[in-house]
Design a protein around this motif. Structure first.
Motif, short mmCIF file in Angstrom:
data_model
loop_
_atom_site.label_atom_id
_atom_site.label_comp_id
_atom_site.label_asym_id
_atom_site.label_seq_id
_atom_site.Cartn_x
_atom_site.Cartn_y
_atom_site.Cartn_z
N SER A 8 -6.83 -8.32 4.36
CA SER A 8 -5.96 -7.43 4.12
C SER A 8 -6.49 -6.05 4.30
O SER A 8 -5.45 -5.09 4.92
N ASP B 37 0.96 -1.24 0.20
CA ASP B 37 0.10 0.09 0.26
C ASP B 37 1.04 1.28 -0.10
O ASP B 37 1.63 1.52 0.87
N TYR C 267 -1.58 -1.80 10.33
CA TYR C 267 -0.25 -1.20 10.05
C TYR C 267 -0.33 0.26 10.18
O TYR C 267 0.55 0.93 10.83
N TYR C 268 -1.58 0.77 9.93
CA TYR C 268 -1.47 2.40 9.89
C TYR C 268 -1.67 2.67 11.45
O TYR C 268 -1.36 3.74 11.87
N ILE D 87 -6.64 3.91 3.69
CA ILE D 87 -6.94 2.67 2.84
C ILE D 87 -8.51 2.54 2.52
O ILE D 87 -9.02 1.82 1.57
N LYS E 90 -4.14 -3.65 6.90
CA LYS E 90 -3.86 -2.32 6.45
C LYS E 90 -4.25 -1.41 7.82
O LYS E 90 -3.55 -0.50 8.28
N ILE F 88 2.82 -3.98 3.73
CA ILE F 88 1.99 -4.02 5.14
C ILE F 88 2.04 -5.32 5.66
O ILE F 88 1.97 -5.15 6.96
#
Length: 299
Positions: free
Chosen positions: A278, A195, A285-286, A297, A282, A200
């Motif tokens: 997924s 991303d 991750y963020y 995202i 994400k 990610i």
């Protein structure tokens, strides 16, 4: 080990298109799905490995260039030439004398297309044409970049089934770039999520699902009735029109399934839904990076 990527950085002018800090290794026989939104760095990664774009960092492999095959998004051929002529010229072979090529042409039901001009082929036929030539190389490492892009659902399904069946029990390593989650569920065993040029997550599909979703997930329509019915259970990030309920263990799974059946609610149970996995990878991750999830995202 076929290939290792470490500290890779690709820039287009001042724009950072791809950055891979932690090592990523590709092993013999693996089926790797590469996913991400437009501009995530998927094609840039493939081009870097193929030596088609400049990069900083390390891409190490013992493979020779001719041992790596690739089906790229855009393929251009002489539009007015017969397909048979193009195929024999590019492959430097004669179809009548090449049994392996004959087998592939038959497998993809391409015989009737050989005497057509390339411009007269349908989208699906053009994809099969390039796939046949890529497969003939029987390369230890093959990349398929958006191989079904622009095709209708039925054509995509048939083409993916052909790919799955052809490579079954073969040792070729495949890297499949796609934004169609159902295709990767059919073919991929490991998933690389990109991303905005960043990695990610990368790992076994089942392991990533358990990490970000749990044992399984129940997916149903996001109606007020369903939201109220499932209010006490953990909700995962999902498309706005859906509810995704996490099941961390078998007991929770039984409770939710009984509840949904009792209330006559339509649902899907999954332990490998790549889209849900997924999306939540994400989000995690963020959250770690301190960035707003919606800004990054949900575009």
């Amino acid at each position: 080990m076929l290939l290792t990527i470490h500290n890779l950085q690709v820039r287009y002018g001042s724009q950072l298109a791809l950055q891979i800090d932690c090592p990523i290794s590709i092993h013999e026989g693996e089926r790797i799905g590469i996913i991400g939104s437009n501009g995530a760095g998927k094609t840039t990664l493939v081009k870097s490995i193929l030596g088609l774009t400049s990069y900083k960092g390390s891409i190490r492999t013992n493979l020779k260039p001719e041992q790596i095959a690739a089906h790229m998004q855009s393929n251009h051929y002489a539009a007015t030439m017969p397909v048979k002529t193009i195929m024999e010229t590019i492959l430097d072979t004669n179809i009548r004398k090449n049994r392996e090529l004959q087998e592939l042409i038959s497998y993809f039901e391409f015989e009737k297309c050989l005497h057509k001009r390339y411009s007269h082929l349908s989208g699906g036929q053009k994809q099969r044409f390039t796939i046949i030539m890529v497969m003939l190389q029987n390369a230890p490492l093959t990349f398929y970049d958006e191989v079904t892009s622009g095709l209708d659902f039925e054509t995509r399904q048939k083409l993916m089934e052909k790919l799955v069946n052809w490579y079954q029990n073969k040792s070729n390593t495949l890297c499949i770039v796609s934004h169609y989650y159902e295709e990767l569920e059919m073919l991929a065993e490991k998933i690389l999520i990109l991303d905005q040029g960043k990695v990610i997550a990368f790992g076994e599909k089942k392991e990533l699902f358990r990490k970000y979703c749990g044992r399984s997930v129940f997916i149903t329509d996001s109606t007020k009735q369903n939201q109220e019915l499932l209010r006490e259970y953990k909700k995962l990030k999902s498309p706005e029109h859906l509810l995704a309920i996490a099941c961390p263990d078998l007991e929770t799974e039984h409770k939710i399934s009984e509840l949904l059946l009792q209330e006559n609610v339509n649902f899907k149970r999954s332990d490998n839904d790549i889209e849900i996995m997924s999306t939540n990878a994400k989000a995690a991750y963020y959250e770690r990076e301190g960035s707003a999830y919606e800004d990054q995202i949900m575009q």
